[in-house]
Write a protein that holds these residues in place. Sequence first.
Motif, PDB file in Angstrom:
ATOM      1  N   GLU A 128       0.890  -1.133  -0.116  1.00 23.57           N
ATOM      2  CA  GLU A 128       0.055   0.136   0.195  1.00 23.57           C
ATOM      3  C   GLU A 128       0.775   1.374  -0.123  1.00 23.57           C
ATOM      4  OE1 GLU A 128      -3.389   2.610   0.909  1.00 23.57           O
ATOM      5  OE2 GLU A 128      -2.660   1.150  -0.402  1.00 23.57           O
ATOM      6  N   TYR A 129       1.982   1.318   0.968  1.00 23.13           N
ATOM      7  CA  TYR A 129       2.663   2.451   0.825  1.00 23.13           C
ATOM      8  C   TYR A 129       4.185   2.231   0.195  1.00 23.13           C
ATOM      9  CZ  TYR A 129      -1.030   3.445   4.225  1.00 23.13           C
ATOM     10  OH  TYR A 129      -2.024   3.777   4.823  1.00 23.13           O
ATOM     11  N   SER A 384      -6.753  -6.966   3.575  1.00 21.51           N
ATOM     12  CA  SER A 384      -5.535  -6.189   3.731  1.00 21.51           C
ATOM     13  C   SER A 384      -5.420  -5.744   5.055  1.00 21.51           C
ATOM     14  CB  SER A 384      -5.921  -4.772   2.824  1.00 21.51           C
ATOM     15  OG  SER A 384      -5.055  -3.888   3.155  1.00 21.51           O
ATOM     16  N   TYR A 386      -3.987  -2.762   5.936  1.00 20.20           N
ATOM     17  CA  TYR A 386      -3.912  -1.482   5.948  1.00 20.20           C
ATOM     18  C   TYR A 386      -5.348  -0.747   5.905  1.00 20.20           C
ATOM     19  CZ  TYR A 386       0.899  -2.298   4.250  1.00 20.20           C
ATOM     20  OH  TYR A 386       2.149  -2.854   3.939  1.00 20.20           O
ATOM     21  N   TRP A 387      -6.307  -1.540   5.665  1.00 14.84           N
ATOM     22  CA  TRP A 387      -7.649  -0.903   5.750  1.00 14.84           C
ATOM     23  C   TRP A 387      -8.573  -1.553   6.708  1.00 14.84           C
ATOM     24  CZ3 TRP A 387      -9.200   3.243   2.481  1.00 14.84           C
ATOM     25  CH2 TRP A 387      -8.405   3.589   1.645  1.00 14.84           C
TER      26      TRP A 387
END
Length: 433
Positions: A128-129, A384, A386-387
Motif C-alpha cells: 500500500e505505501y 488487507s 492497511y484498511w
Amino acid sequence: MCQKRAIFKPMTEVERIDLKERCGGSWKLVLRFLLAGEACSRREKSQAIAGPGHSIAVTSNGAVFSFGSNSSGQLGHGTTEEEWRPRQIRSLQGIRIIQAAAGAGRTMLISDAGRVYALGKDSFGEAEYGAQGSKLVTSPQLVESLKDIFVVQAAIGNFFTAVLSREGRVYTFSWGNDTRLGHQTEPNDLEPHPLMGALADVQVVQIAAGYCYLLALACHPSGMSVYSVGCGLGGKLGHGVRTDEKYPRLIEQFQTLNLQPVVVAAGAWHAAVVGKDGRVCTWGWGRYGCLGHGNEDCESVPKVVEALSEVKAVHVATGDYTTFVVSEKGDVYSFGCGESSSLGHNTGGADGQGNRHTNVLSPEIVTSLKQVKERVVQISLTNSIYWNAHTFALTESGKLYAFGAGDKGQLGVELAANQTERGNPERVDVDLN
C-alpha cells in the motif's frame, strides 16, 4: 460435455489436444479439471470484490461497477475522485468481464477472451505505501505482457501478483529477486514468469493470495490438492513449520485428514479450505479467533473446524484475521476480528450497537443476514492489513448486501453524517444478475 464449458468453447483443436495431454490424456480428466475450476472460482457468474478501500462488482452479463477509494484511479472512471455509489466503467462496453481482483490502489479485470485489464497503480508488486509505480492508470488498460496467455483468474498479494491460465499454469509478477516465488526477477518487473517447481506439470484450478504468500488448488488424476509458496509467518503455508518456502510445496495434511479440497481462501495471515464433504479447515495465525477453533492459537497445518461439524460448507472467504463460511443451505457463519462491524454480528444491547465489534473465537451464524430472507451464495471481505474491513454478501438472485467500514464509499450505500461504518447488511443499488 467439455464442449458445453465456457472456457473450452473458444479453444482451437490444437489447444484442446494440448490440454488433454496436460490432463493425462483423458477427456474425462479434462472435464473434471474444467468443472473444478468453475466450482471454486465462480467463473461465468456474477461476483463482488471487497477490496482495500474500494469495491468491484461484476454482473452475470460482464458489466463492471466500481466504487469507493480512488486515489490511484483504481475505479477506472478516468478520474481520481471517490465514488459513493456503484458506477459502471463505461470504457469497457463491448468487453465481457468474468473475473476481478482488487489490491491496494489496484484493480485487475479479466475478460471472457482471456485478456487482462489493469487500472490504478502501474506496478504489479508494491504494498500500500510502497515506492514502486511511477504513474497512475485511471482507465482500464490491457496488460500487453499477458496478451499471449489466456487468463482465467488473477490474485493480488502484497509485493506480487499472480494469474492463472485456462490450461492450469500459474504465472507471477515481481517479488522474486531472491527466488521468493520460484524465479529470478526484479521487484518492479512487469513480465509474468511461470511458477515452476512442483507445479510445472500440475493443473491448477484456483489461486488465492494473502500477505506475501500464494495458495494453488490443483487437480490431479488422483484427486485435489493444495500447494503453497512464500512467507510462512504464523504457519500460514500449512507445512507444520513457520519457515518461508521459495518454491511451491504440497500441503500434505489434507491426505492425512482424508479431505478433498474444492475451494481455497488466503487471508492476510491465515488460510482456509472447504472439502468436497463440506468440512472446513483453517490454519495460520489464530489472532482474534480467526481460525474458529475457540482460541487464538496458531495452527501450522490445516485443522478441521469442529464447531462446524454439523454444517456442510460450500464457500469460504478470509480477510485480515476474519473468516466467513457459507453453508449448502445458504446460512452464513463468521468468526475472528470484530473491528469495523465486518463480521455482521449486531445483536443485543440497548443502544442497538450490541456486540458488533466483539471478536468471535468460534463460528457464529450471521443472524443479520437471515433478515435478507434469501439464500447467500458468496461472501467477499477486505483482505488487507492497511484498511478497515468491509463485507459483501451476494444472494442467489443477484442482490448485493454490504456492511462494515464505509469511510471511502466502499460499501456503495449512503452513510449518515459522522458515520463511518454499517453494522447491519444494507442493499447496494446494483443488480448483478
